[in-house]
Write a protein that holds these residues in place. Structure first.
Motif, PDB file in Angstrom:
ATOM      1  N   GLN A 137       0.832  -1.193   0.000  1.00  0.00           N
ATOM      2  CA  GLN A 137       0.000   0.000   0.000  1.00  0.00           C
ATOM      3  C   GLN A 137       0.865   1.239   0.000  1.00  0.00           C
ATOM      4  N   THR A 138       0.227   2.359  -0.254  1.00  0.00           N
ATOM      5  CA  THR A 138       0.877   3.643  -0.108  1.00  0.00           C
ATOM      6  C   THR A 138       0.286   4.285   1.132  1.00  0.00           C
ATOM      7  N   VAL A 139       1.146   4.642   2.074  1.00  0.00           N
ATOM      8  CA  VAL A 139       0.707   5.272   3.315  1.00  0.00           C
ATOM      9  C   VAL A 139       1.380   6.627   3.391  1.00  0.00           C
ATOM     10  N   GLN A 140       0.574   7.671   3.382  1.00  0.00           N
ATOM     11  CA  GLN A 140       1.054   9.057   3.432  1.00  0.00           C
ATOM     12  C   GLN A 140       2.198   9.276   2.451  1.00  0.00           C
ATOM     13  N   GLY A 141       1.985   8.848   1.198  1.00  0.00           N
ATOM     14  CA  GLY A 141       2.939   9.115   0.141  1.00  0.00           C
ATOM     15  C   GLY A 141       4.133   8.183   0.102  1.00  0.00           C
ATOM     16  N   ARG A 142       4.174   7.180   0.966  1.00  0.00           N
ATOM     17  CA  ARG A 142       5.280   6.229   0.968  1.00  0.00           C
ATOM     18  C   ARG A 142       4.780   4.889   0.487  1.00  0.00           C
ATOM     19  N   ASN A 143       5.534   4.222  -0.376  1.00  0.00           N
ATOM     20  CA  ASN A 143       5.189   2.855  -0.726  1.00  0.00           C
ATOM     21  C   ASN A 143       5.600   1.979   0.438  1.00  0.00           C
ATOM     22  N   VAL A 144       4.665   1.173   0.900  1.00  0.00           N
ATOM     23  CA  VAL A 144       4.906   0.328   2.063  1.00  0.00           C
ATOM     24  C   VAL A 144       4.687  -1.109   1.637  1.00  0.00           C
ATOM     25  N   ASN A 145       5.653  -1.952   1.877  1.00  0.00           N
ATOM     26  CA  ASN A 145       5.527  -3.370   1.582  1.00  0.00           C
ATOM     27  C   ASN A 145       5.343  -4.097   2.901  1.00  0.00           C
ATOM     28  N   PRO A 146       4.091  -4.411   3.265  1.00  0.00           N
ATOM     29  CA  PRO A 146       3.843  -5.026   4.558  1.00  0.00           C
ATOM     30  C   PRO A 146       4.435  -6.419   4.709  1.00  0.00           C
ATOM     31  N   SER A 147       4.993  -7.015   3.651  1.00  0.00           N
ATOM     32  CA  SER A 147       5.630  -8.312   3.827  1.00  0.00           C
ATOM     33  C   SER A 147       6.857  -8.174   4.713  1.00  0.00           C
ATOM     34  N   SER A 148       7.298  -6.947   4.883  1.00  0.00           N
ATOM     35  CA  SER A 148       8.369  -6.659   5.819  1.00  0.00           C
ATOM     36  C   SER A 148       7.735  -5.947   7.004  1.00  0.00           C
ATOM     37  N   SER A 150       3.126  11.358  14.550  1.00  0.00           N
ATOM     38  CA  SER A 150       2.898  12.644  13.884  1.00  0.00           C
ATOM     39  C   SER A 150       1.500  13.194  14.121  1.00  0.00           C
ATOM     40  N   VAL A 151       0.534  12.307  14.454  1.00  0.00           N
ATOM     41  CA  VAL A 151      -0.830  12.780  14.715  1.00  0.00           C
ATOM     42  C   VAL A 151      -1.182  12.724  16.197  1.00  0.00           C
ATOM     43  N   GLY A 152      -0.174  12.444  17.039  1.00  0.00           N
ATOM     44  CA  GLY A 152      -0.368  12.532  18.476  1.00  0.00           C
ATOM     45  C   GLY A 152      -0.931  11.298  19.161  1.00  0.00           C
ATOM     46  N   ILE A 153      -0.838  10.124  18.531  1.00  0.00           N
ATOM     47  CA  ILE A 153      -1.319   8.899  19.185  1.00  0.00           C
ATOM     48  C   ILE A 153      -0.318   8.492  20.257  1.00  0.00           C
ATOM     49  N   ASP A 154      -0.809   8.284  21.456  1.00  0.00           N
ATOM     50  CA  ASP A 154       0.010   7.885  22.590  1.00  0.00           C
ATOM     51  C   ASP A 154       0.682   6.539  22.316  1.00  0.00           C
ATOM     52  N   LYS A 155       1.954   6.428  22.650  1.00  0.00           N
ATOM     53  CA  LYS A 155       2.735   5.209  22.390  1.00  0.00           C
ATOM     54  C   LYS A 155       2.107   3.988  23.063  1.00  0.00           C
ATOM     55  N   ASP A 156       1.648   4.120  24.300  1.00  0.00           N
ATOM     56  CA  ASP A 156       1.042   2.985  25.008  1.00  0.00           C
ATOM     57  C   ASP A 156      -0.282   2.565  24.366  1.00  0.00           C
ATOM     58  N   VAL A 157      -1.074   3.533  23.907  1.00  0.00           N
ATOM     59  CA  VAL A 157      -2.326   3.232  23.213  1.00  0.00           C
ATOM     60  C   VAL A 157      -2.022   2.483  21.916  1.00  0.00           C
ATOM     61  N   PHE A 158      -1.024   2.947  21.185  1.00  0.00           N
ATOM     62  CA  PHE A 158      -0.621   2.278  19.950  1.00  0.00           C
ATOM     63  C   PHE A 158      -0.183   0.843  20.240  1.00  0.00           C
ATOM     64  N   ASN A 159       0.648   0.660  21.255  1.00  0.00           N
ATOM     65  CA  ASN A 159       1.144  -0.683  21.591  1.00  0.00           C
ATOM     66  C   ASN A 159       0.006  -1.633  21.947  1.00  0.00           C
ATOM     67  N   ARG A 160      -0.987  -1.144  22.707  1.00  0.00           N
ATOM     68  CA  ARG A 160      -2.135  -1.989  23.044  1.00  0.00           C
ATOM     69  C   ARG A 160      -2.924  -2.352  21.790  1.00  0.00           C
ATOM     70  N   ALA A 161      -3.087  -1.393  20.883  1.00  0.00           N
ATOM     71  CA  ALA A 161      -3.860  -1.644  19.665  1.00  0.00           C
ATOM     72  C   ALA A 161      -3.185  -2.691  18.785  1.00  0.00           C
ATOM     73  N   VAL A 162      -1.877  -2.604  18.586  1.00  0.00           N
ATOM     74  CA  VAL A 162      -1.213  -3.571  17.712  1.00  0.00           C
ATOM     75  C   VAL A 162      -1.075  -4.937  18.366  1.00  0.00           C
ATOM     76  N   ALA A 163      -1.215  -5.008  19.682  1.00  0.00           N
ATOM     77  CA  ALA A 163      -1.152  -6.297  20.367  1.00  0.00           C
ATOM     78  C   ALA A 163      -2.512  -6.989  20.405  1.00  0.00           C
ATOM     79  N   GLU A 170       5.490   6.011  13.100  1.00  0.00           N
ATOM     80  CA  GLU A 170       5.815   7.388  12.710  1.00  0.00           C
ATOM     81  C   GLU A 170       4.548   8.192  12.444  1.00  0.00           C
ATOM     82  N   ILE A 171       3.610   7.579  11.738  1.00  0.00           N
ATOM     83  CA  ILE A 171       2.344   8.274  11.453  1.00  0.00           C
ATOM     84  C   ILE A 171       1.603   8.536  12.759  1.00  0.00           C
ATOM     85  N   GLY A 172       1.541   7.527  13.633  1.00  0.00           N
ATOM     86  CA  GLY A 172       0.887   7.699  14.927  1.00  0.00           C
ATOM     87  C   GLY A 172       1.487   8.829  15.732  1.00  0.00           C
TER      88      GLY A 172
END
Length: 106
Positions: free
Chosen positions: A14-25, A39-52, A35-37
């Motif tokens: 996909q392209t995320v904010q103008g960057r080609n992203v290959n999620p296979s990596s 840049s828009v002020g998402i709390d690191k702990d909130v992000f970590n809980r979401a991806v877990a 980085e996007i999180g």
């Protein structure tokens, strides 16, 4: 979600904010999302809980699959006017024209 698609971030390129992203990596996509999180002020702990949270990941993948399969979204941000996909990088005038046509029933 089809049986051939597993609930991971590695289903699409996909392209995320103008960057080609290959999620296979996955470290690449995770770093980009962090980085996007940040840049828009998402709390690191909130992000970590979401991806877990596997349920969140599965819902995200279901929406990603739907966007790709049903709406042919190939990157972000996609533009739709009255259900019609606007391809490429439309100019402001092209967007105004598409919106005016939709408002006029065309």
């Amino acid at each position: 979600m089809s049986a051939s698609k597993s609930p991971t971030l590695s289903n699409h390129t996909q392209t995320v904010q103008g960057r080609n992203v290959n999620p296979s990596s996955e470290p690449c996509i995770e770093q980009t999302l962090r980085e996007i999180g940040r840049s828009v002020g998402i709390d690191k702990d909130v992000f970590n809980r979401a991806v877990a949270d596997q349920a969140i990941l599965e819902r995200l993948n279901k929406l990603t699959d739907q966007a790709t399969d049903e709406f042919e979204v190939e990157g972000t941000p996609p533009f739709f006017v009255n259900g019609k996909k606007i391809t490429g990088a439309p100019s402001l005038e092209e967007m105004r024209s598409a919106i005016a046509a939709a408002l006029n029933g065309h």
